[in-house]
Scaffold this motif. Structure first.
Motif, PDB file in Angstrom:
ATOM      1  N   GLY A 145      -0.807  -9.096   2.684  1.00 21.33           N
ATOM      2  CA  GLY A 145      -0.845  -7.682   3.050  1.00 21.33           C
ATOM      3  C   GLY A 145       0.263  -7.249   3.974  1.00 21.33           C
ATOM      4  N   GLY A 146       1.326  -8.066   4.058  1.00 22.16           N
ATOM      5  CA  GLY A 146       2.447  -7.711   4.933  1.00 22.16           C
ATOM      6  C   GLY A 146       2.207  -8.062   6.385  1.00 22.16           C
ATOM      7  N   GLY A 147       1.259  -8.952   6.642  1.00 22.68           N
ATOM      8  CA  GLY A 147       0.910  -9.332   8.006  1.00 22.68           C
ATOM      9  C   GLY A 147       1.837 -10.377   8.601  1.00 22.68           C
ATOM     10  N   MET A 148       1.324 -11.070   9.609  1.00 24.19           N
ATOM     11  CA  MET A 148       2.192 -11.861  10.478  1.00 24.19           C
ATOM     12  C   MET A 148       2.801 -13.097   9.813  1.00 24.19           C
ATOM     13  N   MET A 149       2.264 -13.541   8.673  1.00 21.64           N
ATOM     14  CA  MET A 149       2.824 -14.729   8.024  1.00 21.64           C
ATOM     15  C   MET A 149       3.699 -14.398   6.819  1.00 21.64           C
ATOM     16  N   GLY A 159       8.709 -16.175   4.905  1.00 22.90           N
ATOM     17  CA  GLY A 159       7.347 -16.471   5.336  1.00 22.90           C
ATOM     18  C   GLY A 159       6.702 -17.519   4.462  1.00 22.90           C
ATOM     19  N   VAL A 160       5.400 -17.666   4.627  1.00 27.95           N
ATOM     20  CA  VAL A 160       4.672 -18.649   3.837  1.00 27.95           C
ATOM     21  C   VAL A 160       4.645 -18.231   2.369  1.00 27.95           C
ATOM     22  N   LYS A 161       4.730 -19.201   1.490  1.00 28.25           N
ATOM     23  CA  LYS A 161       4.658 -18.956   0.057  1.00 28.25           C
ATOM     24  C   LYS A 161       3.270 -19.364  -0.448  1.00 28.25           C
ATOM     25  N   THR A 335       9.740 -23.156   3.139  1.00 24.02           N
ATOM     26  CA  THR A 335      10.085 -23.954   4.311  1.00 24.02           C
ATOM     27  C   THR A 335       8.887 -24.787   4.767  1.00 24.02           C
ATOM     28  N   TRP A 336       9.176 -25.967   5.293  1.00 27.05           N
ATOM     29  CA  TRP A 336       8.102 -26.817   5.816  1.00 27.05           C
ATOM     30  C   TRP A 336       7.392 -26.146   6.988  1.00 27.05           C
TER      31      TRP A 336
END
Length: 392
Positions: A145-149, A159-161, A335-336
């Motif tokens: 939702g476009g949040g912090m991650m 960001g996280v995938k 990214t790790w």
């Protein structure tokens, strides 16, 4: 492509709902004893109904409202400001709402497998509703939702995938399932075999078909990306099915139908986060490993840790989703820092919220049925029905 995108996501939405009703219900229902099969059906169906209303009331707004990095706010409660002409990308926002609603349905429904045969129905409804709003919806906002991650968030530019829910769906549901199983304690009898392996196979087959909507629909477009997501999903499922059955044969001398189709679900859960990023060969690798990895996770949790996660929700969904999320970094597609960091943060958050809710909800309604009810079976004792009348 707007019309094509809309048409595809309408189909994908129906496919994801089909995963819970009837796919997951039959898969889980076949695995329990005959005296509890209707209770599993009841849990899945009631959760589907309740999550639909709660997602409409507030869940969608918390997950996909503008808000801030932590939560989406309440501006979109009851679809406020959204009509048939409002767009989310190239599709109507009301369709995006409906598609995401089916994810909000199946995620708490996955947890059903951990507490089957001994849970109180009141606890199921109250816990599931609060957990979806307070755990699932915020995590969805953080990642989708476009949040912090998301890109540009706490993990930097990338960001996280998590394409279709390895973290959002499978890690959260898997951890919640494991925790409830620990708090519940083991069943009085947990050595009985599945009462209907045929149901299990039919349910798994429905889940496999529905997963094309789950992963392919997450592209939110009718394009090559959706086609590739569907293809890699299928390859991973097929590979994990075979390696699970092969590993059973090596260890026990026989390959079972229940094992084969459980491998299918392990492969599907494992490819879910990576399905929008990996190649078919990478999907094959994920599936081949998942069939053995998730089976060994079942052995660890069930036989070594002695946790009665009735239908192995954490070992199959939780471990599978976490494994697939890590493989995105292993293949250099994320990214790790982001992949492992998101797993750790979401895992910690899920544990805290789930444990808190267990304490709160069990103070309001019993967590576990009494011993007589468990022995009689939840179908008759709780719902006043039997799945099978052998005298008729």
């Amino acid at each position: 492509m707007v019309g094509a995108d809309t048409a595809w996501i309408i189909v994908a939405t129906a496919l994801v709902l089909f995963m819970t009703l009837p796919g997951l219900a039959l898969f889980y229902g076949g695995l329990v004893r005959g005296r509890n099969v209707l209770s599993v059906f009841m849990h899945c169906y009631a959760i589907a109904c309740l999550m639909s209303i709660l997602w409409f009331a507030a869940g969608y707004s918390i997950a996909f409202g503008q808000g801030n990095g932590f939560w989406g706010g309440l501006d979109k409660m009851f679809l406020n400001g959204i009509d048939a002409e409002t767009l989310a990308g190239t599709i109507p926002e009301v369709l995006f709402f409906a598609f995401q609603m089916t994810f909000a349905i199946i995620t708490p429904a996955l947890i059903v497998g951990a507490y089957a045969e001994r849970i109180s129905f009141g606890f199921v409804l109250l816990f599931s509703g609060l957990w979806m709003l307070l755990c699932y919806a915020p995590v969805t906002h953080w990642i989708w939702g476009g949040g912090m991650m998301a890109d540009g968030g706490i993990f930097g530019e990338v960001g996280v995938k998590d394409f279709a829910g390895g973290i959002v769906v499978h890690e959260t549901a898997g951890l919640a399932a494991l925790l409830i199983a620990v708090f519940l304690g083991p069943r009085k009898e947990h050595s009985k075999p599945p009462h209907n392996p045929g149901y299990v196979m039919i349910g798994a087959s429905m889940l496999w078909v529905g997963w094309f909507g789950f992963n392919g629909g997450s592209q939110l477009a009718a394009d090559g990306g959706a086609a590739m997501a569907m293809t890699v999903t299928h390859i991973s499922a097929a590979a994990a099915s075979l390696t699970w059955a092969l590993w059973e044969k090596i260890k026990f001398g026989k390959a079972s139908l229940v094992g084969l189709v459980t491998g299918t679900i392990a492969g599907l859960a494992s490819i879910t986060p990576a399905s929008g990023f990996v190649t078919p060969v990478q999907a094959l690798i994920i599936g081949l490993v998942a069939g053995v990895l998730c089976q060994e996770a079942v052995n660890l949790i069930r036989n070594r840790l002695k946790i009665d996660d009735t239908l192995d929700v954490f070992a199959v969904h939780g471990v599978g989703g976490i494994f697939g999320t890590i493989m995105i970094a292993a293949f250099g597609l994320g990214t790790w820092t982001a992949q492992l960091g998101a797993l750790a943060i979401v895992g910690g958050f899920t544990i805290v919220v789930t444990v808190a809710l267990i304490f709160v909800v069990r103070a309001i309604t019993p967590l576990r049925v009494d011993e007589d009810t468990e022995v009689t079976g939840l179908d008759l004792a709780v719902h006043g029905e039997r799945a099978y009348d052998h005298a008729s």
